[in-house]
Motif scaffolding. Structure first.
Motif, PDB file in Angstrom:
ATOM      1  N   GLN A  94       0.809  -1.205   0.000  1.00 26.60           N
ATOM      2  CA  GLN A  94       0.000   0.000   0.000  1.00 26.60           C
ATOM      3  C   GLN A  94       0.851   1.267   0.000  1.00 26.60           C
ATOM      4  O   GLN A  94       0.472   2.286  -0.566  1.00 26.60           O
ATOM      5  CB  GLN A  94      -0.931  -0.009   1.212  1.00 26.60           C
ATOM      6  CG  GLN A  94      -1.984   1.075   1.210  1.00 26.60           C
ATOM      7  CD  GLN A  94      -2.978   0.901   2.337  1.00 26.60           C
ATOM      8  OE1 GLN A  94      -2.834   0.011   3.175  1.00 26.60           O
ATOM      9  NE2 GLN A  94      -3.981   1.754   2.361  1.00 26.60           N
ATOM     10  N   PHE A  95       2.015   1.204   0.635  1.00 27.39           N
ATOM     11  CA  PHE A  95       2.862   2.384   0.765  1.00 27.39           C
ATOM     12  C   PHE A  95       4.260   2.078   0.250  1.00 27.39           C
ATOM     13  O   PHE A  95       4.622   0.936  -0.009  1.00 27.39           O
ATOM     14  CB  PHE A  95       2.904   2.842   2.220  1.00 27.39           C
ATOM     15  CG  PHE A  95       1.551   3.161   2.787  1.00 27.39           C
ATOM     16  CD1 PHE A  95       0.863   4.293   2.378  1.00 27.39           C
ATOM     17  CD2 PHE A  95       0.953   2.313   3.707  1.00 27.39           C
ATOM     18  CE1 PHE A  95      -0.396   4.573   2.882  1.00 27.39           C
ATOM     19  CE2 PHE A  95      -0.302   2.590   4.218  1.00 27.39           C
ATOM     20  CZ  PHE A  95      -0.975   3.721   3.808  1.00 27.39           C
ATOM     21  N   GLY A  96       5.057   3.147   0.100  1.00 22.21           N
ATOM     22  CA  GLY A  96       6.356   2.983  -0.527  1.00 22.21           C
ATOM     23  C   GLY A  96       6.186   2.893  -2.032  1.00 22.21           C
ATOM     24  O   GLY A  96       5.142   3.218  -2.588  1.00 22.21           O
ATOM     25  N   SER A  97       7.218   2.436  -2.703  1.00 24.11           N
ATOM     26  CA  SER A  97       7.137   2.342  -4.157  1.00 24.11           C
ATOM     27  C   SER A  97       7.859   1.096  -4.640  1.00 24.11           C
ATOM     28  O   SER A  97       8.695   0.526  -3.936  1.00 24.11           O
ATOM     29  CB  SER A  97       7.756   3.586  -4.807  1.00 24.11           C
ATOM     30  OG  SER A  97       9.128   3.686  -4.498  1.00 24.11           O
ATOM     31  N   GLY A  98       7.525   0.691  -5.856  1.00 23.62           N
ATOM     32  CA  GLY A  98       8.178  -0.460  -6.459  1.00 23.62           C
ATOM     33  C   GLY A  98       7.577  -1.775  -6.015  1.00 23.62           C
ATOM     34  O   GLY A  98       6.494  -1.834  -5.422  1.00 23.62           O
ATOM     35  N   GLU A  99       8.299  -2.835  -6.337  1.00 18.85           N
ATOM     36  CA  GLU A  99       7.854  -4.192  -6.038  1.00 18.85           C
ATOM     37  C   GLU A  99       8.828  -4.853  -5.078  1.00 18.85           C
ATOM     38  O   GLU A  99       9.945  -4.369  -4.867  1.00 18.85           O
ATOM     39  CB  GLU A  99       7.760  -5.012  -7.332  1.00 18.85           C
ATOM     40  CG  GLU A  99       6.782  -4.430  -8.347  1.00 18.85           C
ATOM     41  CD  GLU A  99       6.848  -5.158  -9.679  1.00 18.85           C
ATOM     42  OE1 GLU A  99       7.649  -6.109  -9.813  1.00 18.85           O
ATOM     43  OE2 GLU A  99       6.099  -4.768 -10.592  1.00 18.85           O
ATOM     44  N   ALA A 100       8.378  -5.954  -4.491  1.00 18.00           N
ATOM     45  CA  ALA A 100       9.227  -6.702  -3.559  1.00 18.00           C
ATOM     46  C   ALA A 100       8.900  -8.176  -3.681  1.00 18.00           C
ATOM     47  O   ALA A 100       7.836  -8.562  -4.191  1.00 18.00           O
ATOM     48  CB  ALA A 100       9.002  -6.229  -2.129  1.00 18.00           C
ATOM     49  N   TRP A 101       9.817  -9.000  -3.220  1.00 14.64           N
ATOM     50  CA  TRP A 101       9.553 -10.422  -3.068  1.00 14.64           C
ATOM     51  C   TRP A 101       9.035 -10.662  -1.661  1.00 14.64           C
ATOM     52  O   TRP A 101       9.444  -9.987  -0.712  1.00 14.64           O
ATOM     53  CB  TRP A 101      10.825 -11.243  -3.285  1.00 14.64           C
ATOM     54  CG  TRP A 101      11.371 -11.174  -4.671  1.00 14.64           C
ATOM     55  CD1 TRP A 101      12.421 -10.427  -5.114  1.00 14.64           C
ATOM     56  CD2 TRP A 101      10.889 -11.895  -5.806  1.00 14.64           C
ATOM     57  NE1 TRP A 101      12.623 -10.622  -6.459  1.00 14.64           N
ATOM     58  CE2 TRP A 101      11.697 -11.535  -6.916  1.00 14.64           C
ATOM     59  CE3 TRP A 101       9.857 -12.813  -6.007  1.00 14.64           C
ATOM     60  CZ2 TRP A 101      11.503 -12.043  -8.187  1.00 14.64           C
ATOM     61  CZ3 TRP A 101       9.660 -13.327  -7.272  1.00 14.64           C
ATOM     62  CH2 TRP A 101      10.476 -12.946  -8.345  1.00 14.64           C
ATOM     63  N   LEU A 102       8.156 -11.638  -1.517  1.00 15.39           N
ATOM     64  CA  LEU A 102       7.680 -12.070  -0.215  1.00 15.39           C
ATOM     65  C   LEU A 102       7.991 -13.553  -0.055  1.00 15.39           C
ATOM     66  O   LEU A 102       7.530 -14.382  -0.848  1.00 15.39           O
ATOM     67  CB  LEU A 102       6.169 -11.836  -0.073  1.00 15.39           C
ATOM     68  CG  LEU A 102       5.527 -12.373   1.220  1.00 15.39           C
ATOM     69  CD1 LEU A 102       6.153 -11.726   2.445  1.00 15.39           C
ATOM     70  CD2 LEU A 102       4.009 -12.155   1.197  1.00 15.39           C
ATOM     71  N   VAL A 103       8.778 -13.883   0.953  1.00 18.30           N
ATOM     72  CA  VAL A 103       9.208 -15.260   1.227  1.00 18.30           C
ATOM     73  C   VAL A 103       8.494 -15.724   2.491  1.00 18.30           C
ATOM     74  O   VAL A 103       8.533 -15.034   3.522  1.00 18.30           O
ATOM     75  CB  VAL A 103      10.734 -15.317   1.400  1.00 18.30           C
ATOM     76  CG1 VAL A 103      11.182 -16.717   1.811  1.00 18.30           C
ATOM     77  CG2 VAL A 103      11.426 -14.894   0.105  1.00 18.30           C
TER      78      VAL A 103
END
Length: 402
Positions: free
Chosen positions: A39-48
């Motif tokens: 919802q906040f911040g920017s870009g994408e991330a991986w979730l492990v």
């Protein structure tokens, strides 16, 4: 081998009770290494999300915490909670240098010396609850003041300042609704930083063994600097109350709603330490995810290539419910022989105060089953109110009778 997966938006749901986040459960079951937006911040991330993978990411030096400092990484909140020089943003060897100073205060010998004090505080708080008359709020009389009394003593916070410190923790760990609240939280962090530095100055060259004195001495010896000192003591003080307050209220809720658990511990109080470990595993206390790491080189997890520079979140909650490690994870089971949970984290950023938190939970539950063996909820479980806007979810209050 895949290096880019479909991206899913992950917004932690509001859940009452100790129910498990269905989205996290789905990730763990269907896509253990998932690509997400938040919802906040920017870009994408991986979730492990799986147990062994979480332990791998949190202990492998190719995943850096320092690299996220100052970056607009995908996150749950509008505001960033830790101060800029917090130990949670440090990598080894700097992380070990800072942590080593605080670890002396939270060593096993020191914590066990605090057990008698903890038992005294719990007895006093339970007496206050009884004086209030049945029914009464267990959070108000016992669960909230007890961990503040303990962390206040350990850190060296004057008693008159402790209600303000609790307010600061509740405010900073909540979800800021707009930019004015983000700015307010920034001011609170500045005030906390200045406040603790004033306390350190008062204790200079004292013979005390509280955290402020120990950190001040370490600063004077050049082991840490002013910013590291301030960021560390703010983090320890706020987490040392907030996490235990909510974890403890969750534990008591399970104690009073899990069939037969209260009576079993009343009959066999020696099981309390083991019950605490299973409660730490069983309760999905953390809402969503915490601070991520950044891959410093390409790494493959479960056939998925995580590229250098990618942001990686982990979920300790789903790791604690991994069926490959904990059969029937959704079942609270006092019969589990071993409970290698990761409720306190894993790797270099393992919680600095787990021995204190464990001891507090043991003393609290032990005191309740000893002194109030007929303790029960004074309302139906579905009527217990739950905080939905904090990082660690738990009951707002616990109306109880005895």
């Amino acid at each position: 081998m895949s290096d880019r997966c479909p991206v899913r938006c992950y917004v932690p749901p509001n859940i009452a009770g100790v129910g498990f986040d269905p989205d996290l459960a789905a990730f763990s079951r269907d896509e253990p290494v998932a690509r997400i937006r938040m919802q906040f911040g920017s870009g994408e991330a991986w979730l492990v999300t799986r147990y062994e993978d979480v332990k791998f990411v949190t202990s492998d030096p190719r995943f850096s915490r320092a690299a996220i400092a100052g970056q607009p990484f995908p996150r749950m909140t509008k505001h960033i909670i830790p101060l800029d020089r917090a130990v949670s943003y440090a990598d080894p060897p700097g992380h070990a240098r800072i942590r080593r100073v605080a670890a002396k205060v939270f060593a096993q010998r020191n914590v066990e010396q605090l057990r008698a004090r903890a038992e005294q505080v719990v007895a006093e708080r339970i007496a206050a609850l009884v004086r209030a008359g049945s029914p009464a709020d267990l959070v108000e009389h016992v669960v909230a003041p007890f961990p503040m009394a303990m962390i206040g003593d350990v850190v060296g916070v004057p008693e008159d300042d402790r209600p303000w410190l609790m307010w600061c923790a509740e405010t900073l760990f909540s979800m800021a609704r707009d930019e004015s609240e983000v700015a307010r939280n920034g001011r609170i962090k500045d005030e906390l930083y200045a406040y603790f530095h004033k306390l350190v100055a008062r204790r200079r060259r004292s013979s005390g063994d509280d955290l402020l004195t120990v950190l001040g001495d370490a600063r004077d010896r050049g082991e840490i600097d002013d910013e590291e000192l301030g960021a560390l003591v703010v983090l320890v003080s706020l987490n040392g109350w907030h996490a235990v307050r909510y974890n403890s209220s969750n534990m008591v809720y399970v104690l009073l709603t899990e069939p037969g658990l209260r009576d079993r511990l009343v009959a066999e109080p020696g099981l309390v330490p083991h019950a605490v470990e299973e409660l730490l595993r069983f309760i999905p206390h953390k809402r969503g995810v915490g601070q991520p790491r950044v891959a410093t080189e390409d790494v493959v997890i479960r056939g998925v290539r995580i590229r250098a520079g990618d942001v990686v979140h982990v979920s300790y909650v789903t790791a604690n419910w991994d069926p490959e490690v904990f059969p029937d994870p959704e079942r609270f089971d006092l019969g589990r022989a071993e409970i290698p949970h990761v409720a306190f984290g894993h790797g270099p950023h393992y919680c600095v105060g787990p021995l204190l938190a464990r001891m507090e939970s043991q003393v609290l539950l032990g005191g309740l089953v000893e002194r109030l063996p007929r303790l029960r909820l004074a309302v139906p479980p579905e009527e217990v109110r739950w905080r939905q806007d904090v990082m660690i979810r738990g009951p707002v209050d616990l109306p109880v009778a005895w």
